[in-house]
Write an enzyme that holds these catalytic residues in place. Structure first.
Site, PDB file in Angstrom:
ATOM      1  N   TYR A 136       1.003   6.066   4.044  1.00 31.36           N
ATOM      2  CA  TYR A 136       1.177   4.616   4.136  1.00 31.36           C
ATOM      3  C   TYR A 136       2.651   4.289   3.994  1.00 31.36           C
ATOM      4  CZ  TYR A 136       0.468  -0.366   2.889  1.00 31.36           C
ATOM      5  OH  TYR A 136       0.501  -1.734   2.834  1.00 31.36           O
ATOM      6  N   LYS A 164      -0.049   5.039   8.570  1.00 33.72           N
ATOM      7  CA  LYS A 164      -0.190   3.586   8.632  1.00 33.72           C
ATOM      8  C   LYS A 164       1.204   2.992   8.563  1.00 33.72           C
ATOM      9  CE  LYS A 164      -1.792  -0.419   5.987  1.00 33.72           C
ATOM     10  NZ  LYS A 164      -2.389  -0.873   4.704  1.00 33.72           N
ATOM     11  N   VAL A 206      -5.114  -1.280  10.650  1.00 32.07           N
ATOM     12  CA  VAL A 206      -5.534  -1.437   9.252  1.00 32.07           C
ATOM     13  C   VAL A 206      -5.174  -2.856   8.855  1.00 32.07           C
ATOM     14  CG1 VAL A 206      -5.253  -0.660   6.884  1.00 32.07           C
ATOM     15  CG2 VAL A 206      -5.236   1.008   8.755  1.00 32.07           C
TER      16      VAL A 206
END
Length: 298
Positions: A136, A164, A206
């Site tokens: 992330y 992400k 996401v």
């Protein structure tokens, strides 16, 4: 390691009771509602799930309850956000035992690492589990960017499969693809540049505001996938005032009050966060109500 993750994967909220304990029944209702609406996966205990407001036992109980609720209908990806590498690796091992399908691993909290330290953190977590891992990257929130140096250092790890990307500069999607090809599966992670991310090569989104408007989020994805950019852009432009909330400091409170307005959850958050008050609360509620009143015909 290959993954089938794609599409709209909401970063789901953790619901709390009046005494700030986890309301497992309400959380299950929120999760089940998203799945019934058609989302392609769930991320639990990410930023929106208030990971750092949960203690160690609660995180494990939350994940076990989620796995039971989801019952294999979509992938369950558990957030890993800990103060140090030792705790992160321990949770990764436990998450695998509890039935998670994957992990979204954040940099260690509080400390701002060098690229070498960042890579070492991710490597230790990845080596503690056989689960596929999504890294992330969110420089505004966590004060470090997962740079090319770290990504090259991790490229030998077969279970580090996805990234992400929540940097606001969408040029990074192209830079990542030019540098790494298909080594890492990319996901758009910042709501108000989600369509740009998809257009530039992301395999999924996401999302935070999907918690309040899942059908519209899925319609945007479906339109994009079939090449109907006119519809995708129309939905995106309608959605954009709310999507900007995902980039604000109070994104968790805003997403939760949006859920409440839409009858999907409760605005309670755990301190140090407090629910929105005053002009800001009125502003966000008005935005959600306007979006609900003008939602596109799907």
């Amino acid at each position: 390691m290959s993954i089938s993750w794609e599409g709209v994967i909401p970063a789901a909220t953790t619901q709390f009771a009046a005494d700030f304990s986890i309301d497992f029944d309400s959380t299950a209702t929120v999760q089940d509602g998203l799945i019934r609406d058609g989302v392609h996966g769930l991320i639990v205990m990410g930023t929106v799930g208030e990971n750092n407001s949960l203690d160690a036992d609660e995180k494990r109980a939350m994940l076990a309850a989620t796995v039971k609720t989801v019952a294999g209908r979509v992938p369950v990806i558990a957030g890993v956000a800990e103060l140090d590498t030792r705790r992160a690796a321990a949770f990764a091992r436990d998450a695998e035992a509890l039935g998670a399908d994957g992990l979204m691993v954040l940099p260690a909290m509080v400390y701002v690492p060098t690229q070498a330290e960042l890579a070492a953190h991710f490597r230790t977590v990845a080596e503690a589990t056989g689960l596929p891992i999504m890294l992330y990257n969110n420089p505004p929130a966590y004060r470090v960017s997962i740079g090319f140096e770290a990504l090259h250092a991790l490229s030998d790890l077969p279970n580090v499969v996805a990234l992400k990307e929540s940097a606001p500069d969408t040029r990074r999607f192209t830079d990542l693809l030019n540098e790494f090809g298909d080594r890492y599966v990319l996901f758009a992670g910042l709501d108000d540049v989600a369509l740009e991310g998809l257009m530039l090569g992301a395999q999924g989104w996401v999302s935070g505001l999907t918690n309040a408007f899942p059908k519209e989020s899925l319609a945007l994805w479906d339109a994009f996938k079939r090449g109907d950019m006119q519809t995708a852009l129309a939905i995106y432009r309608w959605f954009m005032p709310l999507l900007h909330l995902d980039a604000d400091h109070d994104l968790v409170q805003s997403i939760k009050i949006a859920e409440q307005v839409m009858g999907r959850g409760h605005e309670r958050v755990r301190p140090p966060r407090h629910p929105l008050v005053g002009a800001r609360r009125a502003e966000v509620i008005a935005m959600v109500e306007k979006a609900a009143a003008t939602r596109p015909v799907l």
